[in-house]
Design a protein around this motif. Structure first.
Motif, mmCIF file in Angstrom:
data_model
loop_
_atom_site.group_PDB
_atom_site.id
_atom_site.type_symbol
_atom_site.label_atom_id
_atom_site.label_comp_id
_atom_site.label_asym_id
_atom_site.label_seq_id
_atom_site.Cartn_x
_atom_site.Cartn_y
_atom_site.Cartn_z
ATOM 1 N N SER A 87 12.740 3.188 43.045
ATOM 2 C CA SER A 87 14.138 3.612 42.890
ATOM 3 C C SER A 87 15.027 2.437 42.490
ATOM 4 O O SER A 87 15.915 2.584 41.663
ATOM 5 N N GLN A 88 14.787 1.273 43.062
ATOM 6 C CA GLN A 88 15.617 0.114 42.729
ATOM 7 C C GLN A 88 15.413 -0.327 41.274
ATOM 8 O O GLN A 88 16.360 -0.704 40.597
ATOM 9 N N CYS A 89 14.164 -0.269 40.812
ATOM 10 C CA CYS A 89 13.880 -0.702 39.437
ATOM 11 C C CYS A 89 14.334 0.313 38.396
ATOM 12 O O CYS A 89 14.905 -0.056 37.377
ATOM 13 N N TYR A 90 14.079 1.593 38.648
ATOM 14 C CA TYR A 90 14.363 2.594 37.620
ATOM 15 C C TYR A 90 15.746 3.224 37.718
ATOM 16 O O TYR A 90 16.351 3.530 36.710
ATOM 17 N N TYR A 91 16.230 3.434 38.925
ATOM 18 C CA TYR A 91 17.534 4.078 39.064
ATOM 19 C C TYR A 91 18.676 3.075 39.162
ATOM 20 O O TYR A 91 19.768 3.322 38.665
ATOM 21 N N HIS A 92 18.404 1.954 39.803
ATOM 22 C CA HIS A 92 19.451 0.948 39.985
ATOM 23 C C HIS A 92 19.299 -0.233 39.032
ATOM 24 O O HIS A 92 20.073 -1.175 39.099
ATOM 25 N N ARG A 93 18.270 -0.172 38.188
ATOM 26 C CA ARG A 93 18.043 -1.155 37.126
ATOM 27 C C ARG A 93 17.938 -2.599 37.631
ATOM 28 O O ARG A 93 18.367 -3.526 36.969
ATOM 29 N N LYS A 94 17.372 -2.780 38.808
ATOM 30 C CA LYS A 94 17.169 -4.138 39.315
ATOM 31 C C LYS A 94 15.967 -4.753 38.616
ATOM 32 O O LYS A 94 14.973 -4.077 38.344
ATOM 33 N N ARG A 103 6.614 11.745 48.725
ATOM 34 C CA ARG A 103 5.296 11.500 49.319
ATOM 35 C C ARG A 103 4.826 10.054 49.139
ATOM 36 O O ARG A 103 3.800 9.668 49.690
ATOM 37 N N LEU A 104 5.573 9.262 48.358
ATOM 38 C CA LEU A 104 5.220 7.849 48.176
ATOM 39 C C LEU A 104 5.470 7.079 49.470
ATOM 40 O O LEU A 104 6.376 7.433 50.233
ATOM 41 N N PRO A 105 4.716 6.006 49.701
ATOM 42 C CA PRO A 105 5.031 5.142 50.847
ATOM 43 C C PRO A 105 6.470 4.613 50.709
ATOM 44 O O PRO A 105 6.958 4.413 49.590
ATOM 45 N N ASP A 106 7.134 4.390 51.826
ATOM 46 C CA ASP A 106 8.546 4.009 51.820
ATOM 47 C C ASP A 106 8.838 2.814 50.918
ATOM 48 O O ASP A 106 9.763 2.849 50.108
ATOM 49 N N LYS A 107 8.063 1.750 51.056
ATOM 50 C CA LYS A 107 8.326 0.536 50.285
ATOM 51 C C LYS A 107 8.142 0.780 48.790
ATOM 52 O O LYS A 107 8.940 0.341 47.968
ATOM 53 N N THR A 108 7.090 1.512 48.441
ATOM 54 C CA THR A 108 6.825 1.814 47.026
ATOM 55 C C THR A 108 7.948 2.678 46.454
ATOM 56 O O THR A 108 8.419 2.444 45.347
ATOM 57 N N ALA A 166 3.214 3.588 41.999
ATOM 58 C CA ALA A 166 4.121 4.740 42.011
ATOM 59 C C ALA A 166 3.954 5.576 40.751
ATOM 60 O O ALA A 166 3.849 6.812 40.827
ATOM 61 N N LEU A 167 3.937 4.932 39.598
ATOM 62 C CA LEU A 167 3.818 5.680 38.344
ATOM 63 C C LEU A 167 2.481 6.408 38.247
ATOM 64 O O LEU A 167 2.419 7.549 37.787
ATOM 65 N N LYS A 168 1.424 5.760 38.692
ATOM 66 C CA LYS A 168 0.111 6.405 38.685
ATOM 67 C C LYS A 168 0.132 7.633 39.590
ATOM 68 O O LYS A 168 -0.346 8.708 39.208
ATOM 69 N N PHE A 169 0.703 7.475 40.780
ATOM 70 C CA PHE A 169 0.786 8.592 41.725
ATOM 71 C C PHE A 169 1.612 9.737 41.145
ATOM 72 O O PHE A 169 1.230 10.900 41.234
ATOM 73 N N LEU A 170 2.749 9.409 40.530
ATOM 74 C CA LEU A 170 3.598 10.445 39.945
ATOM 75 C C LEU A 170 2.875 11.174 38.814
ATOM 76 O O LEU A 170 2.913 12.400 38.725
ATOM 77 N N ARG A 171 2.219 10.404 37.957
ATOM 78 C CA ARG A 171 1.472 11.002 36.852
ATOM 79 C C ARG A 171 0.408 11.960 37.371
ATOM 80 O O ARG A 171 0.279 13.089 36.895
ATOM 81 N N GLU A 172 -0.356 11.489 38.361
ATOM 82 C CA GLU A 172 -1.422 12.328 38.912
ATOM 83 C C GLU A 172 -0.847 13.572 39.593
ATOM 84 O O GLU A 172 -1.397 14.661 39.468
ATOM 85 N N SER A 173 0.251 13.400 40.322
ATOM 86 C CA SER A 173 0.864 14.534 41.021
ATOM 87 C C SER A 173 1.348 15.588 40.041
ATOM 88 O O SER A 173 1.174 16.783 40.267
ATOM 89 N N ILE A 174 1.946 15.166 38.970
ATOM 90 C CA ILE A 174 2.484 16.103 37.983
ATOM 91 C C ILE A 174 1.341 16.755 37.211
ATOM 92 O O ILE A 174 1.369 17.961 36.959
ATOM 93 N N ASN A 175 0.323 15.989 36.860
ATOM 94 C CA ASN A 175 -0.817 16.555 36.126
ATOM 95 C C ASN A 175 -1.567 17.582 36.965
ATOM 96 O O ASN A 175 -2.102 18.535 36.427
ATOM 97 N N GLN A 223 9.377 18.473 40.682
ATOM 98 C CA GLN A 223 8.031 17.944 40.944
ATOM 99 C C GLN A 223 8.071 16.431 41.137
ATOM 100 O O GLN A 223 7.400 15.896 42.021
ATOM 101 N N ILE A 224 8.858 15.762 40.319
ATOM 102 C CA ILE A 224 8.971 14.306 40.429
ATOM 103 C C ILE A 224 9.600 13.934 41.770
ATOM 104 O O ILE A 224 9.111 13.042 42.472
ATOM 105 N N GLU A 225 10.671 14.617 42.145
ATOM 106 C CA GLU A 225 11.326 14.336 43.420
ATOM 107 C C GLU A 225 10.391 14.598 44.595
ATOM 108 O O GLU A 225 10.331 13.822 45.544
ATOM 109 N N GLU A 226 9.645 15.686 44.517
ATOM 110 C CA GLU A 226 8.690 16.019 45.578
ATOM 111 C C GLU A 226 7.608 14.942 45.680
ATOM 112 O O GLU A 226 7.265 14.490 46.769
ATOM 113 N N ALA A 227 7.090 14.515 44.536
ATOM 114 C CA ALA A 227 6.062 13.474 44.527
ATOM 115 C C ALA A 227 6.634 12.156 45.049
ATOM 116 O O ALA A 227 5.964 11.438 45.789
ATOM 117 N N CYS A 228 7.873 11.848 44.689
ATOM 118 C CA CYS A 228 8.510 10.609 45.158
ATOM 119 C C CYS A 228 8.633 10.607 46.681
ATOM 120 O O CYS A 228 8.464 9.567 47.314
#
Length: 167
Positions: A123-130, A113-118, A153-162, A106-111
């Protein structure tokens, strides 16, 4: 008591750049450094009549230093909370791998659907720890813009999962 705007303006002009530089040494973020210094000067203006002018510059320096140290300590607490929360979630999910797999899908699917830049910022902040500053420099945007992408992004993910009835 009437505030001496000219004296405050002189105090501000003499010290603003120096205090921003000092705050930057602690925080390594220009925007946060400016925010700290602006907060200190806002407080100084509100209490200007009570300031002892011969020691005002030293007081402002200590105030900036203390606010920076408090902000750094707050960052540590947030990081510890995040890690502790992440570990707790992992422990809870360890017994239910099927549910974990569904949630990840669900998280991957929601991701996707996010705008490319977001999506890139997330991904850079959470997966690559920038760090926000590092990513802001890379994308030629402000750290506040990076934060807005993360919040979006986090708001969108939360709403998508809920919406899927999870969490």
């Amino acid at each position: 008591m009437r505030r001496d705007t000219r004296a405050f303006e002189q105090l501000f002009k003499r010290n603003y750049s120096r205090l921003c530089g000092m705050a930057y040494q602690y925080l390594e973020d220009v925007e946060e450094a400016r925010d700290v210094v602006n907060d200190v000067f806002e407080w100084a203006w509100a209490h200007f009549d009570a300031l002892d002018m011969p020691t005002a510059e030293a007081y402002l320096g200590r105030a900036v230093r203390n606010r920076c140290l408090n902000l750094l300590e707050h960052r540590k607490v947030e990081a510890q909370f995040f890690l502790q929360n992440e570990m707790t979630v992992q422990e809870e999910e360890a017994g239910v791998p099927e549910e974990e797999e569904q949630l990840m899908q669900q998280i991957e699917e929601a991701c996707r659907r996010l705008p490319d830049k977001t999506r890139y910022v997330l991904s850079q902040c959470y997966y690559h720890r920038k760090r926000y500053k590092e990513l802001a420099d890379e994308l030629a945007i402000t750290t506040d813009a990076v934060k807005k992408h993360i919040v979006k992004a986090l708001k969108f993910l939360r709403e998508s999962i809920n919406k899927k009835g999870e969490i």
